[in-house]
Design a protein around this motif. Structure first.
Motif, PDB file in Angstrom:
ATOM      1  N   ASP A 112       0.846  -1.189   0.000  1.00  0.00           N
ATOM      2  CA  ASP A 112       0.000   0.000   0.000  1.00  0.00           C
ATOM      3  C   ASP A 112       0.881   1.239   0.000  1.00  0.00           C
ATOM      4  N   LYS A 113       0.594   2.148  -0.909  1.00  0.00           N
ATOM      5  CA  LYS A 113       1.422   3.335  -1.082  1.00  0.00           C
ATOM      6  C   LYS A 113       0.711   4.598  -0.610  1.00  0.00           C
ATOM      7  N   CYS A 114       1.491   5.567  -0.147  1.00  0.00           N
ATOM      8  CA  CYS A 114       0.967   6.888   0.151  1.00  0.00           C
ATOM      9  C   CYS A 114       0.936   7.710  -1.137  1.00  0.00           C
ATOM     10  N   GLY A 194      -5.162   4.225   5.915  1.00  0.00           N
ATOM     11  CA  GLY A 194      -3.759   4.393   5.561  1.00  0.00           C
ATOM     12  C   GLY A 194      -2.832   4.408   6.762  1.00  0.00           C
ATOM     13  N   THR A 198      -0.024   1.654   5.593  1.00  0.00           N
ATOM     14  CA  THR A 198       1.117   2.227   4.887  1.00  0.00           C
ATOM     15  C   THR A 198       2.265   2.539   5.846  1.00  0.00           C
TER      16      THR A 198
END
Length: 287
Positions: A112-114, A194, A198
């Motif tokens: 999972d990316k920011c 998130g 993340t």
């Protein structure tokens, strides 16, 4: 067990439960439940956060669809008990996001990316597209479902003249506020999940809070685009026999506004495409 087996398995279990529940509660018909299972599985199998914002849209919209059903029945010529949706509506409301999610998976795998253009402009723009997609869908649904319950008379977005409730392109202040609130729910869901999914530097993580107002604007923007298209390219008329606003011309139908060029599904699709694109571009400048 390997994570790459666990996550798809969890995705199937969650999607099965939601699809069966939605079918039993008449939020989806059988074709809609099957399509919903497919797109939800794709979202959760690729990224839990994508699945979460899909659920935020679906559950909140389904709940609001059932609010004031008796009142809506009097205005909506296409009223369905529970707001039951079919496979076409499901794919039009989540198909583009599913494609974007698959593209992200191909580029970054299950990580999972920011939102961070310094790390990847492509992934940031694709994630922005998903945020814009569901902010638009949620905004359009909330504005429609709550706007029609407003005591204020709707006004056509192109002329600001009063129109009957149920007219495509008719807006109310309640509907516009609801659209922004609906978008913020999507943004808040994205940000909150998130924190757990993340691993970003502090300054990057803090900047993710800007997703909430961005999503609120996307929800409002999507609703306005939908209304503008509805007022110009989607037909609205008053049936003198049924005493309701209808979406197709006929011998007993008096035209209110619009051309018989796009139906409701097509209007939704174009609105989603434009809002997703605009949000994607905004993310490149903000993050």
């Amino acid at each position: 067990m390997d994570r790459f087996l666990i996550q798809p398995l969890i995705a199937v279990l969650i999607s099965s439960f939601i699809a069966i529940r939605a079918y039993r509660r008449k939020s989806l018909d059988l074709s809609g439940a099957l399509a919903g299972f497919l797109v939800m599985t794709i979202h959760f199998a690729i990224n839990y956060r994508f699945g979460a914002i899909l659920l935020a849209f679906f559950l909140s919209s389904s709940k609001l669809t059932k609010v004031g059903e008796e009142k809506k029945r009097r205005f909506d010529a296409d009223f369905k008990e529970g707001g039951q949706r079919n496979w076409i509506q499901v794919l039009f409301n989540s198909g583009i996001s599913a494609v974007l999610a698959v593209l992200i998976w191909k580029l970054s795998g299950w990580e999972d990316k920011c939102l961070d253009t310094k790390e990847s402009t492509v992934i940031t723009s694709l994630i922005g597209g998903i945020i814009g997609h569901y902010s638009c869908c949620n905004g359009d649904t909330w504005s429609s479902e709550l706007g029609v319950l407003s005591d204020a008379q709707p006004r056509l977005i192109t002329t600001f003249k009063p129109v009957r409730k149920g007219t495509n392109g008719g807006v109310t202040m309640l509907g516009l506020v609801a659209a922004a609130a609906a978008g913020s729910v999507i943004g808040l869901t994205f940000v909150l999940f998130g924190f757990f999914t993340t691993k970003c530097e502090y300054d990057v993580a803090l900047k993710q809070l800007l997703v909430v107002p961005l999503a609120a604007m996307a929800g409002l923007c999507g609703s306005l685009i939908d209304s503008l298209l509805g007022a110009t390219l989607q037909f609205s008329g008053f049936c003198t026999v049924r005493k309701k606003v209808v979406g197709k011309p006929g011998p007993t139908v008096k035209k209110i506004s619009g051309l018989n060029f796009l139906d409701n599904n097509a209007v939704n699709l174009v609105s989603i495409l434009l809002t997703s694109l605009l949000t994607s571009i905004a993310c490149l400048y903000i993050f």
